[in-house]
Design a protein around this motif. Structure first.
Motif, PDB file in Angstrom:
ATOM      1  N   ARG A  75       0.818  -1.216   0.000  1.00  0.00           N
ATOM      2  CA  ARG A  75       0.000   0.000   0.000  1.00  0.00           C
ATOM      3  C   ARG A  75       0.846   1.259   0.000  1.00  0.00           C
ATOM      4  O   ARG A  75       0.307   2.366  -0.117  1.00  0.00           O
ATOM      5  N   THR A  76       2.129   1.116   0.208  1.00  0.00           N
ATOM      6  CA  THR A  76       2.983   2.313   0.295  1.00  0.00           C
ATOM      7  C   THR A  76       4.222   2.115  -0.575  1.00  0.00           C
ATOM      8  O   THR A  76       5.353   2.157  -0.085  1.00  0.00           O
ATOM      9  N   GLU A  77       3.980   1.883  -1.860  1.00  0.00           N
ATOM     10  CA  GLU A  77       5.119   1.703  -2.763  1.00  0.00           C
ATOM     11  C   GLU A  77       5.679   3.065  -3.177  1.00  0.00           C
ATOM     12  O   GLU A  77       4.969   3.868  -3.782  1.00  0.00           O
ATOM     13  N   ALA A  78       6.932   3.294  -2.877  1.00  0.00           N
ATOM     14  CA  ALA A  78       7.554   4.585  -3.188  1.00  0.00           C
ATOM     15  C   ALA A  78       7.628   4.770  -4.708  1.00  0.00           C
ATOM     16  O   ALA A  78       7.946   3.841  -5.441  1.00  0.00           O
ATOM     17  N   GLN A  79       7.301   5.998  -5.147  1.00  0.00           N
ATOM     18  CA  GLN A  79       7.329   6.289  -6.583  1.00  0.00           C
ATOM     19  C   GLN A  79       8.534   7.150  -6.957  1.00  0.00           C
ATOM     20  O   GLN A  79       8.728   7.468  -8.119  1.00  0.00           O
ATOM     21  N   SER A  80       9.292   7.552  -5.986  1.00  0.00           N
ATOM     22  CA  SER A  80      10.475   8.370  -6.274  1.00  0.00           C
ATOM     23  C   SER A  80      11.542   8.077  -5.222  1.00  0.00           C
ATOM     24  O   SER A  80      11.260   7.493  -4.167  1.00  0.00           O
ATOM     25  N   TRP A  81      12.740   8.504  -5.534  1.00  0.00           N
ATOM     26  CA  TRP A  81      13.873   8.331  -4.634  1.00  0.00           C
ATOM     27  C   TRP A  81      13.596   8.971  -3.275  1.00  0.00           C
ATOM     28  O   TRP A  81      13.825   8.376  -2.230  1.00  0.00           O
ATOM     29  N   LEU A  82      13.039  10.206  -3.295  1.00  0.00           N
ATOM     30  CA  LEU A  82      12.768  10.892  -2.033  1.00  0.00           C
ATOM     31  C   LEU A  82      11.686  10.168  -1.228  1.00  0.00           C
ATOM     32  O   LEU A  82      11.789  10.057  -0.007  1.00  0.00           O
ATOM     33  N   GLU A  83      10.667   9.685  -1.918  1.00  0.00           N
ATOM     34  CA  GLU A  83       9.633   8.910  -1.209  1.00  0.00           C
ATOM     35  C   GLU A  83      10.249   7.676  -0.563  1.00  0.00           C
ATOM     36  O   GLU A  83       9.902   7.303   0.563  1.00  0.00           O
ATOM     37  N   SER A  84      11.178   7.060  -1.281  1.00  0.00           N
ATOM     38  CA  SER A  84      11.840   5.879  -0.732  1.00  0.00           C
ATOM     39  C   SER A  84      12.648   6.235   0.517  1.00  0.00           C
ATOM     40  O   SER A  84      12.623   5.519   1.519  1.00  0.00           O
ATOM     41  N   LEU A  85      13.343   7.377   0.464  1.00  0.00           N
ATOM     42  CA  LEU A  85      14.125   7.813   1.634  1.00  0.00           C
ATOM     43  C   LEU A  85      13.213   8.118   2.822  1.00  0.00           C
ATOM     44  O   LEU A  85      13.498   7.732   3.959  1.00  0.00           O
TER      45      LEU A  85
END
Lengths: 227, 227
Positions: free
Chosen positions: A87-97
């Motif tokens: 439900r919380t798949e990061a779509q960008s590098w910053l979201e992943s961080l």
């Protein structure tokens, strides 16, 4: 008073939860590699993932030493943690961080619980994991720098952080119902009276959520985001 | 005679190639996790991946010490190694294990080249990596056991192993053309006369391929597969 090895099912639950959380973070970080802006970033992400794997191994080994089949201890947490990641798949590098920082922060809160509740050997081991704070600071620093450079990012990433914690609380709600002993443990104040919370006590679950949310706010501040 | 630090561009190439190969294996193993038959297998796969990350880190650090930007040394090998992974995506747990064994085996051949050609500190470091043989035996043992239990697997997995090495040679062909100094280095017999191979010598490339293929056959035997 010396505590014996942690036979408390709540503590075993906590160790199983953390072990699978670390394994899940490992795979999630590896998956997010495609988002890295450079070969260097990809390598840094691999290093973060390897650190999660090392924590997983530490917890898995400790569960085995406590006479528990590690996979059985992890099993109840596979579905809720997998659901959280889906439900919380990061779509960008910053979201992943941001996800790394928020997820590691929540895990840190749980590690502190284990340190307070478990036997001395388990507590020492968990404190060793908690002592690795350098990388969390690297992650929050990177987010803060990006937000300082482009302030429009703050709103979007704050929303993202809210979604991360909202989905976490929703999964935690399922876990709290299924594992009342664990929920009670998490809601206890280790300095206070352990008897104050009854099994499955809904007020206890709410207190746990409230304290989770408070600490989440502090982590948002560290990244230059708002709640 | 003491060798100085490896400034030879061929050796730097080899270190860059191996560093990116380890990083690529790390991500590939993490990707293959979905194929693991159990939570336990998933954890074992994470441990294998973390070992590849540790090797990557060792090589990256050494490149930096040698005064090279590690990412620049890796860059020429990103496209061919990524292409190899794309063309050989494992569809089952056993295919993933065979790929791990074949890939690690080829990497081992290259590590031995580095050990023979590089300065002493680099050579010692590379021999440390090569000393970790236990896990390769675990992988070949698992494949051998599966083939013993279901002999029909042997044909399919042998074909798969042939495809793995065929695709590797095809990528190596591109690399050999683009990096003639590296191809010459790889074709050299460290015990023999280094001058015997000229830059970009096609015969040298063929010799390198022949020796790669010979060692591949030995690895197939170890897994109970045929060439």
């Amino acid at each position: 008073m010396t505590k014996g090895p942690s036979a408390d099912p709540g503590v075993i639950d906590l160790l199983g939860l953390l072990a699978y959380a670390e394994l899940g973070s490992f795979f999630r970080l590896a998956d997010d590699a495609g988002l890295a802006p450079s070969l260097r970033g990809k390598g840094q992400l691999a290093a973060l993932a390897a650190a999660e794997q090392a924590h997983y191994q530490t917890l898995r080994d400790r569960l085995e030493e406590l006479g528990v089949v590690p996979e059985e201890a992890m099993e109840p947490f596979v579905a809720p943690l997998d659901a959280w990641h889906e439900r919380t798949e990061a779509q960008s590098w910053l979201e992943s961080l941001v996800k790394t920082y928020v997820g590691d922060g929540i895990a840190g809160d749980f590690y502190r619980k284990v340190a307070a509740l478990a036997d001395e050997e388990t507590a020492a081991l968990v404190e060793g994991v908690l002592a690795e704070t350098g990388r969390a600071e690297f992650v929050s620093g990177a987010v803060r720098a990006a937000v300082a450079e482009d302030p429009r990012l703050a709103g979007r990433l704050s929303l993202w952080a809210r979604r991360l914690v909202g989905e976490a609380l929703s999964q935690a709600q399922h876990v709290a119902v299924a594992r009342p002993r664990l929920a009670a443990l998490l809601a206890e104040d280790p300095q206070g009276s352990a008897g104050a919370t009854a099994l499955g006590d809904l007020a206890a679950v709410s207190r746990m959520f409230a304290s989770l949310t408070d600490r989440h706010k502090a982590r948002l501040d560290a990244m230059g985001l708002s709640a």
